[in-house]
Design an enzyme around this catalytic site. Structure first.
Site, short mmCIF file in Angstrom:
data_model
loop_
_atom_site.label_atom_id
_atom_site.label_comp_id
_atom_site.label_asym_id
_atom_site.label_seq_id
_atom_site.Cartn_x
_atom_site.Cartn_y
_atom_site.Cartn_z
CE LYS A 72 4.06 4.54 -3.62
NZ LYS A 72 3.12 5.32 -4.43
CG LEU A 73 -2.63 -1.59 0.70
CD1 LEU A 73 -3.59 -2.74 0.42
CD2 LEU A 73 -3.28 -0.57 1.61
CG ASN A 78 -5.73 -11.32 9.00
OD1 ASN A 78 -6.31 -12.07 8.23
ND2 ASN A 78 -6.34 -10.68 10.00
CB THR A 79 -3.77 -5.83 8.40
OG1 THR A 79 -3.94 -6.33 9.73
CG2 THR A 79 -4.34 -4.44 8.31
CB THR A 134 12.72 7.34 -6.16
OG1 THR A 134 11.39 7.84 -6.06
CG2 THR A 134 12.76 6.22 -7.18
CD GLN A 204 9.16 12.41 -10.25
OE1 GLN A 204 10.12 11.79 -9.78
NE2 GLN A 204 7.92 11.98 -10.15
O1 C5P Z 1 3.56 14.71 -11.46
P1 C5P Z 1 4.46 13.52 -11.67
O2 C5P Z 1 4.50 13.05 -13.11
O3 C5P Z 1 5.82 13.70 -11.07
O4 C5P Z 1 3.70 12.37 -10.83
C1 C5P Z 1 4.26 11.14 -10.64
C2 C5P Z 1 3.36 10.25 -9.87
O5 C5P Z 1 4.07 9.04 -9.61
C3 C5P Z 1 2.93 10.78 -8.51
O6 C5P Z 1 1.62 10.27 -8.25
C4 C5P Z 1 3.94 10.21 -7.56
O7 C5P Z 1 3.40 9.98 -6.29
C5 C5P Z 1 4.26 8.87 -8.22
N1 C5P Z 1 5.62 8.38 -7.92
C6 C5P Z 1 6.77 9.08 -8.24
N2 C5P Z 1 8.00 8.57 -7.96
C7 C5P Z 1 8.10 7.40 -7.38
C8 C5P Z 1 6.96 6.67 -7.05
C9 C5P Z 1 5.72 7.20 -7.34
O8 C5P Z 1 6.70 10.17 -8.77
N3 C5P Z 1 9.29 6.92 -7.15
#
Ligand code: C5P
Length: 247
Positions: A72-73, A78-79, A134, A204
């Site tokens: 997630k840069l 340039n960096t 999210t 989630q």
């Molecule tokens: O354990 P889980 O299935 O929830 O892991 C989901 C992965 O996806 C983690 O590495 C989390 O950082 C990533 N992720 C997420 N939701 C987002 C973006 C990335 O869960 N919106």
């Protein structure tokens, strides 16, 4: 070789032996249960490129397992280009950058990924954009001066990402349909927030089953804890792959 398995297993740990063991378990066999491995910021900051080579060694990669380097840069063009250049030798299949870095940053990243891969003779890493995290809701966006709804902003940033040379975006299951419509069939949609039917959702909030997400148009699924915290991670991953017809 298991190219059609869309599941990238998120290995979210700083424990190097544990990461290596997990990767061997789900990706190291003759018929791997996952299509790829995701290593993110916490692993990469703790162990860097040597850690990647140790936990995810060439023999495992050689079976065709994908490698998603989720950094997630977000910095000046340039960096970010320099950061991309530094990791191309690890041959990631996917690298993430923030679309909020703007078109010049995204173009610099895409051009550098292609040029560096060509220079050292490896496959070009695909660049994926992070749109609206999210974890942000409408009021969080407003606080940063963005008046649009999170979903409208995600479509806007994904469209900009496509125009700036990125290969796809990370998106929530609920955004799949709108983004597929806005960005076309060749745009890669990598989707976390996936829970096999009957498993705990953890932190989630908006989840979908693997089958539902693929049916809506997801190309790849990021699945962490339902695999990594299972008593038997390989069986858990195999069950998901079978449900998807990928094993
Ligand atoms: O354990 P889980 O299935 O929830 O892991 C989901 C992965 O996806 C983690 O590495 C989390 O950082 C990533 N992720 C997420 N939701 C987002 C973006 C990335 O869960 N919106």
């Amino acid at each position: 070789m298991n190219r059609s398995n869309p599941v990238y297993c998120a290995v979210d740990t700083v424990d190097l032996p544990q990461a290596a063991k997990l990767i061997r378990t789900v990706a190291g066999g003759a018929r791997p249960a996952v299509g790829g491995i995701k290593l993110g910021l916490e692993f990469f900051l703790a162990h860097g490129a040597p850690g990647v080579r140790y936990a995810f060694p060439a023999p495992v990669r050689a079976t065709g397992i994908g490698f998603f380097l989720d950094l997630k840069l977000h910095d000046i063009p340039n960096t970010v280009a320099g950061g991309i250049r530094a990791v191309v030798e690890l041959e990631p299949t996917f690298i993430t950058i923030h679309t909020a870095g703007g078109p010049a940053m995204m173009k610099a990243a895409a051009e550098t990924a292609a040029a560096e891969a060509k220079r050292i003779g490896v496959a070009r890493p695909r660049l994926l954009g992070v749109t609206v995290l999210t974890s942000l809701d409408k009021s969080d966006l407003e606080a940063t001066g963005v008046a649009a709804d999170p979903s409208a902003q995600a479509v806007r940033l994904a469209t900009l990402a496509r125009a700036s040379g990125l290969d796809g975006v990370i998106c929530s299951p609920l955004e799949i349909e709108a983004l597929r419509k806005a960005c076309g069939k060749d745009f890669v949609l990598m989707v976390p927030g996936i829970r096999p039917a009957g498993s705990a959702s953890g932190d989630q909030k908006r989840v979908m089953t693997p089958k539902q997400a693929v049916a809506l148009g997801a190309n790849h699924l990021v699945i962490g804890r339902p695999i990594t915290e299972a008593a038997d991670p390989d069986s858990a991953a195999q069950a998901i792959a079978r449900e998807l017809g990928a094993l």
